[in-house]
Design a protein around this motif. Structure first.
Motif, PDB file in Angstrom:
ATOM      1  N   PRO A 128       0.834  -1.210   0.000  1.00  0.00           N
ATOM      2  CA  PRO A 128       0.000   0.000   0.000  1.00  0.00           C
ATOM      3  C   PRO A 128       0.863   1.252   0.000  1.00  0.00           C
ATOM      4  O   PRO A 128       1.904   1.313   0.652  1.00  0.00           O
ATOM      5  CB  PRO A 128      -0.801  -0.120   1.297  1.00  0.00           C
ATOM      6  CG  PRO A 128       0.023  -1.001   2.175  1.00  0.00           C
ATOM      7  CD  PRO A 128       0.734  -1.952   1.257  1.00  0.00           C
ATOM      8  N   MET A 129       0.421   2.250  -0.762  1.00  0.00           N
ATOM      9  CA  MET A 129       1.115   3.528  -0.828  1.00  0.00           C
ATOM     10  C   MET A 129       0.155   4.641  -0.438  1.00  0.00           C
ATOM     11  O   MET A 129      -0.999   4.654  -0.861  1.00  0.00           O
ATOM     12  CB  MET A 129       1.637   3.791  -2.241  1.00  0.00           C
ATOM     13  CG  MET A 129       2.412   5.099  -2.357  1.00  0.00           C
ATOM     14  SD  MET A 129       2.713   5.572  -4.061  1.00  0.00           S
ATOM     15  CE  MET A 129       1.074   6.093  -4.569  1.00  0.00           C
ATOM     16  N   ASN A 130       0.644   5.569   0.366  1.00  0.00           N
ATOM     17  CA  ASN A 130      -0.091   6.792   0.691  1.00  0.00           C
ATOM     18  C   ASN A 130       0.850   7.967   0.507  1.00  0.00           C
ATOM     19  O   ASN A 130       2.066   7.822   0.687  1.00  0.00           O
ATOM     20  CB  ASN A 130      -0.621   6.747   2.117  1.00  0.00           C
ATOM     21  CG  ASN A 130      -1.682   5.688   2.319  1.00  0.00           C
ATOM     22  OD1 ASN A 130      -1.362   4.517   2.512  1.00  0.00           O
ATOM     23  ND2 ASN A 130      -2.936   6.073   2.269  1.00  0.00           N
ATOM     24  N   LEU A 131       0.303   9.113   0.137  1.00  0.00           N
ATOM     25  CA  LEU A 131       1.180  10.238  -0.179  1.00  0.00           C
ATOM     26  C   LEU A 131       0.531  11.571   0.158  1.00  0.00           C
ATOM     27  O   LEU A 131      -0.677  11.665   0.379  1.00  0.00           O
ATOM     28  CB  LEU A 131       1.583  10.202  -1.658  1.00  0.00           C
ATOM     29  CG  LEU A 131       0.486  10.267  -2.734  1.00  0.00           C
ATOM     30  CD1 LEU A 131       0.002  11.681  -2.972  1.00  0.00           C
ATOM     31  CD2 LEU A 131       1.017   9.684  -4.037  1.00  0.00           C
ATOM     32  N   LEU A 132       1.351  12.595   0.184  1.00  0.00           N
ATOM     33  CA  LEU A 132       0.904  13.976   0.243  1.00  0.00           C
ATOM     34  C   LEU A 132       1.395  14.684  -1.008  1.00  0.00           C
ATOM     35  O   LEU A 132       2.571  14.546  -1.391  1.00  0.00           O
ATOM     36  CB  LEU A 132       1.457  14.692   1.472  1.00  0.00           C
ATOM     37  CG  LEU A 132       0.916  14.275   2.836  1.00  0.00           C
ATOM     38  CD1 LEU A 132       1.556  15.130   3.926  1.00  0.00           C
ATOM     39  CD2 LEU A 132      -0.602  14.371   2.892  1.00  0.00           C
ATOM     40  N   THR A 179      10.102  10.155  -2.957  1.00  0.00           N
ATOM     41  CA  THR A 179       9.560  11.411  -3.476  1.00  0.00           C
ATOM     42  C   THR A 179       9.713  11.512  -4.981  1.00  0.00           C
ATOM     43  O   THR A 179      10.551  10.838  -5.588  1.00  0.00           O
ATOM     44  CB  THR A 179      10.264  12.610  -2.798  1.00  0.00           C
ATOM     45  OG1 THR A 179       9.596  13.823  -3.175  1.00  0.00           O
ATOM     46  CG2 THR A 179      11.726  12.706  -3.196  1.00  0.00           C
ATOM     47  N   ALA A 180       8.889  12.380  -5.584  1.00  0.00           N
ATOM     48  CA  ALA A 180       8.965  12.714  -7.004  1.00  0.00           C
ATOM     49  C   ALA A 180       8.513  14.156  -7.155  1.00  0.00           C
ATOM     50  O   ALA A 180       7.780  14.678  -6.308  1.00  0.00           O
ATOM     51  CB  ALA A 180       8.079  11.788  -7.836  1.00  0.00           C
ATOM     52  N   SER A 181       8.938  14.815  -8.227  1.00  0.00           N
ATOM     53  CA  SER A 181       8.643  16.247  -8.350  1.00  0.00           C
ATOM     54  C   SER A 181       8.461  16.653  -9.805  1.00  0.00           C
ATOM     55  O   SER A 181       8.778  15.902 -10.720  1.00  0.00           O
ATOM     56  CB  SER A 181       9.783  17.068  -7.739  1.00  0.00           C
ATOM     57  OG  SER A 181      10.991  16.859  -8.453  1.00  0.00           O
ATOM     58  N   GLY A 182       7.964  17.883  -9.971  1.00  0.00           N
ATOM     59  CA  GLY A 182       7.822  18.441 -11.308  1.00  0.00           C
ATOM     60  C   GLY A 182       6.418  18.425 -11.828  1.00  0.00           C
ATOM     61  O   GLY A 182       6.203  18.420 -13.040  1.00  0.00           O
ATOM     62  N   LEU A 183       5.445  18.401 -10.936  1.00  0.00           N
ATOM     63  CA  LEU A 183       4.046  18.345 -11.355  1.00  0.00           C
ATOM     64  C   LEU A 183       3.653  19.604 -12.099  1.00  0.00           C
ATOM     65  O   LEU A 183       3.901  20.710 -11.663  1.00  0.00           O
ATOM     66  CB  LEU A 183       3.155  18.174 -10.130  1.00  0.00           C
ATOM     67  CG  LEU A 183       1.664  18.014 -10.389  1.00  0.00           C
ATOM     68  CD1 LEU A 183       1.406  16.776 -11.207  1.00  0.00           C
ATOM     69  CD2 LEU A 183       0.923  17.923  -9.068  1.00  0.00           C
ATOM     70  N   SER A 184       3.021  19.424 -13.247  1.00  0.00           N
ATOM     71  CA  SER A 184       2.579  20.568 -14.033  1.00  0.00           C
ATOM     72  C   SER A 184       1.357  20.181 -14.844  1.00  0.00           C
ATOM     73  O   SER A 184       1.381  19.202 -15.562  1.00  0.00           O
ATOM     74  CB  SER A 184       3.696  21.021 -14.976  1.00  0.00           C
ATOM     75  OG  SER A 184       3.243  22.021 -15.845  1.00  0.00           O
ATOM     76  N   PHE A 185       0.279  20.886 -14.691  1.00  0.00           N
ATOM     77  CA  PHE A 185      -0.877  20.622 -15.539  1.00  0.00           C
ATOM     78  C   PHE A 185      -1.681  21.899 -15.730  1.00  0.00           C
ATOM     79  O   PHE A 185      -1.444  22.910 -15.082  1.00  0.00           O
ATOM     80  CB  PHE A 185      -1.744  19.481 -14.990  1.00  0.00           C
ATOM     81  CG  PHE A 185      -2.100  19.591 -13.540  1.00  0.00           C
ATOM     82  CD1 PHE A 185      -3.181  20.339 -13.131  1.00  0.00           C
ATOM     83  CD2 PHE A 185      -1.347  18.933 -12.590  1.00  0.00           C
ATOM     84  CE1 PHE A 185      -3.525  20.425 -11.805  1.00  0.00           C
ATOM     85  CE2 PHE A 185      -1.690  19.010 -11.256  1.00  0.00           C
ATOM     86  CZ  PHE A 185      -2.783  19.763 -10.863  1.00  0.00           C
ATOM     87  N   LEU A 239       5.843  10.251  -0.589  1.00  0.00           N
ATOM     88  CA  LEU A 239       5.021   9.068  -0.383  1.00  0.00           C
ATOM     89  C   LEU A 239       5.696   8.105   0.580  1.00  0.00           C
ATOM     90  O   LEU A 239       6.901   8.165   0.820  1.00  0.00           O
ATOM     91  CB  LEU A 239       4.742   8.379  -1.719  1.00  0.00           C
ATOM     92  CG  LEU A 239       5.952   7.857  -2.494  1.00  0.00           C
ATOM     93  CD1 LEU A 239       6.264   6.407  -2.141  1.00  0.00           C
ATOM     94  CD2 LEU A 239       5.735   7.994  -4.002  1.00  0.00           C
ATOM     95  N   GLU A 240       4.870   7.214   1.126  1.00  0.00           N
ATOM     96  CA  GLU A 240       5.422   6.119   1.916  1.00  0.00           C
ATOM     97  C   GLU A 240       4.805   4.815   1.443  1.00  0.00           C
ATOM     98  O   GLU A 240       3.650   4.756   1.038  1.00  0.00           O
ATOM     99  CB  GLU A 240       5.200   6.341   3.414  1.00  0.00           C
ATOM    100  CG  GLU A 240       3.762   6.273   3.895  1.00  0.00           C
ATOM    101  CD  GLU A 240       3.281   4.867   4.153  1.00  0.00           C
ATOM    102  OE1 GLU A 240       4.077   4.017   4.597  1.00  0.00           O
ATOM    103  OE2 GLU A 240       2.089   4.615   3.904  1.00  0.00           O
ATOM    104  N   LYS A 241       5.652   3.786   1.457  1.00  0.00           N
ATOM    105  CA  LYS A 241       5.243   2.438   1.070  1.00  0.00           C
ATOM    106  C   LYS A 241       5.506   1.511   2.242  1.00  0.00           C
ATOM    107  O   LYS A 241       6.570   1.551   2.851  1.00  0.00           O
ATOM    108  CB  LYS A 241       6.036   1.979  -0.153  1.00  0.00           C
ATOM    109  CG  LYS A 241       5.996   0.473  -0.413  1.00  0.00           C
ATOM    110  CD  LYS A 241       7.045   0.043  -1.434  1.00  0.00           C
ATOM    111  CE  LYS A 241       7.217  -1.473  -1.443  1.00  0.00           C
ATOM    112  NZ  LYS A 241       8.221  -1.936  -2.411  1.00  0.00           N
TER     113      LYS A 241
END
Length: 577
Positions: free
Chosen positions: A322-326, A353-359, A410-412
């Motif tokens: 399971p993964m949960n994130l902010l 973590t991951a980054s660069g969200l753009s929409f 996120l955490e797994k």
């Protein structure tokens, strides 16, 4: 709410970005003379080894076996090469969320109400994932009964083609430093090893943002000894009847269908050493065993499938970490990055973590309208929550008019302890089976999630991460934001005093690390041979009891090489007798 919209959002949030700009590719795609469309296959074929599935384990396995025998690989998907959705890091989100009929990503929803996807492409999940590359722990290798020296050599063989040290830019560095600041220690620098503390792992994306998949490992193959057919869907494995001269059913061939719907038959050449090997993944391998008559007898008979072996453990032990994130909107531009940093905690939760969200700005407003609609339908759950969400909406609204920038932490949960089962829906191998993972069924998993989310909260509030967060947006607002987003189909429990336990349960997502269904000691033996039959093995993630490391792909590729070497050695010994 539109399902496509919901799924697209989940993927974009998880990915950490969706961009329009492109990255140059570092090299041309390999040209394999032995890869063909299944429509060009003969009506009848004969090989020493038939591998069902050209995925993360199937490709390294096939490449290795071709050094000493003839190998046929049957892959139900197409080629990743020349497909910018797959090969370009900029298109990760659109690739994994692609819902077109012949896409590399086949969507499904688990019985738990969680959106998911499975690969149907040469290279398997390595052609769709976020690219993180890291080994299994030494304890995992020991428990699996693997030879540590051969494991290390097999990892190195894989890494020579597909693994790279990622660049460490500002967002990833801030999360790394935040993890260290809040006590996820020691700092281990860049390493493939799975050890407690904070580290930078490897990536299958090179410095140009070009993806390298398990299909690249076919460069090791002996071209004269291998044939790979694409869009070749195996319908069933063929077995001899019990009785003389064989006391147990023996696998001797397969039936597969090409993209035009024409059937082909592939048979093993006559030799006691030749085998069929299932490498169709955690969903595909147990599904195909059942379709071929190996599984729970009552379930097979309900689908009018002739029972070859009554094996009630096929499809059992299915698990998905399971993964949960902010999601964290950033007041300053951020780099594009997928998973590079990981905090490996001693309470058995991994923080990444991951980054660069753009929409598009209009899409942001669509989210705000969805939230307002929710309030109108349900009534404001509380002044505090409504106020927090109002602040979040105002912040979103005030960002750059063209894009929304930010990232995810996120955490797994390790393991997990909670497991479920897989069953057939239909007898069509193209259809998704029914699968239930039972997220957080065991309290231990839920406790780990809560501890992981607390660590994420500390990282967000850390001095090291401070420049990437809005000062007027507390973590509670980020939590409320996630609760109100369509991350899955599970019920929501809106409350001013929502516990982290409830947050974990309500907002759980997949990280695509599902495994089980053909587990060692239950469906296959320690040599990955299917119990109750001869000349059939399963070599892929469906055999795992737990998911190895923080990301299983390196170990799945390693396993293909590892078992290929072992099988060739067995073949050599048998040939000398």
């Amino acid at each position: 709410m539109d399902l496509w919209y919901s799924w697209e959002f989940i993927v974009i949030v998880l990915a950490g970005f969706s961009m329009s700009r492109s990255f140059c590719q570092s090299e041309k795609a390999p040209y394999y003379t032995f890869v063909h469309e299944a429509t060009s296959a003969p009506h009848v074929l004969y090989y020493d080894y038939i591998i069902i599935g050209g995925g993360t384990s199937g490709c390294p396995l096939a490449a290795t076996l071709s050094q000493g025998a003839s190998v046929l690989v049957l892959e139900r998907g197409g080629s990743p090469y020349g497909n910018p959705k797959i090969m370009n890091i900029a298109n990760f989100a659109s690739s994994v969320s692609d819902t077109s009929p012949n896409s590399a990503s086949q969507q499904f929803i688990s019985e738990d109400g969680v959106y998911n996807a499975r690969a149907r492409v040469l290279g398997g999940g390595s052609a769709l994932n976020a690219g993180f590359y890291t080994h299994a722990s030494a304890d995992y290798v020991k428990k699996a009964g693997w030879n540590p020296e051969l494991v290390e050599k097999s990892y190195a063989w894989v890494e020579n083609k597909v693994a790279f040290e990622p660049p460490m830019l500002e967002w990833q560095s801030a999360v790394r430093d935040g993890l260290i600041e809040v006590g996820v220690l020691p700092y281990n620098g860049f390493t493939y090893d799975h050890i407690y503390g904070t580290k930078v792992g490897g990536s299958i994306f090179d410095k140009y943002g070009h993806r390298h998949t398990a299909a690249d490992l076919l460069e090791y193959a002996e071209p004269r000894n291998i044939s790979v057919y694409l869009h070749a869907t195996v319908h069933k494995i063929l077995f001899t009847e019990t009785g003389k001269p064989w006391p147990r059913p023996r696998a001797y061939g397969v039936v597969f269908e090409d993209s035009l719907g024409l059937k082909h038959w592939a048979y093993l050449r006559r030799s006691s050493m030749n085998e069929i090997i299932l490498s169709a993944g955690a969903l595909g391998s147990p599904q195909l065993l059942m379709l071929s008559g190996i599984g729970p007898a009552n379930h097979l008979q309900a689908h009018s499938i002739s029972v070859v072996v009554d094996q009630p453990m096929v499809g059992q032990g299915m698990a998905d970490n399971p993964m949960n994130l902010l999601f964290i909107p950033s007041p300053i531009p951020v780099e594009v990055s997928l998973i590079q940093v990981v905090g490996i905690t001693k309470f058995n939760s991994y923080v990444e973590t991951a980054s660069g969200l753009s929409f598009a700005y209009s899409w942001v407003h669509k989210f705000i309208r969805e939230y307002e609609l929710h309030l109108n339908e349900t009534g404001q759950p509380s002044a505090v929550t409504a106020e927090a969400m109002s602040r979040a909406a105002e912040t979103l609204n005030s960002l750059v008019a063209e894009t929304l920038q930010g990232g995810v932490i996120l955490e797994k949960v390790i393991g997990p302890v909670s497991t479920g089962e897989l069953k057939l829906r239909t007898t069509n191998p193209d259809d998704n089976p029914s699968v239930k993972f039972n997220y957080f069924k065991e309290p231990e998993d839920l406790h780990r999630c809560v501890q992981g989310m607390r660590t994420i909260t500390e990282v967000v509030n850390s001095r090291a991460f401070s420049k990437f967060r809005y000062k007027d947006m507390p973590v509670q607002a980020l939590i409320d934001l996630m609760v109100n987003l369509p991350v899955n189909l599970r019920p929501r429990h809106f409350s001013t005093a929502m516990s982290l336990e409830q947050f974990c349960t309500d907002t759980v997502m997949t990280i695509w690390h599902y495994h089980g269904g053909c587990q060692v000691g239950k469906v296959v033996d320690n040599d990955y041979k299917v119990l109750g039959v001869d000349k059939l093995r399963v070599i892929d993630g469906s055999t795992f009891i737990d998911s190895p490391g923080t990301n299983p792909q390196a170990t799945v590729m390693m396993l293909g090489r590892y078992m290929g070497k072992r099988i060739l050695y067995e073949r050599l010994i048998q040939g000398r007798k």
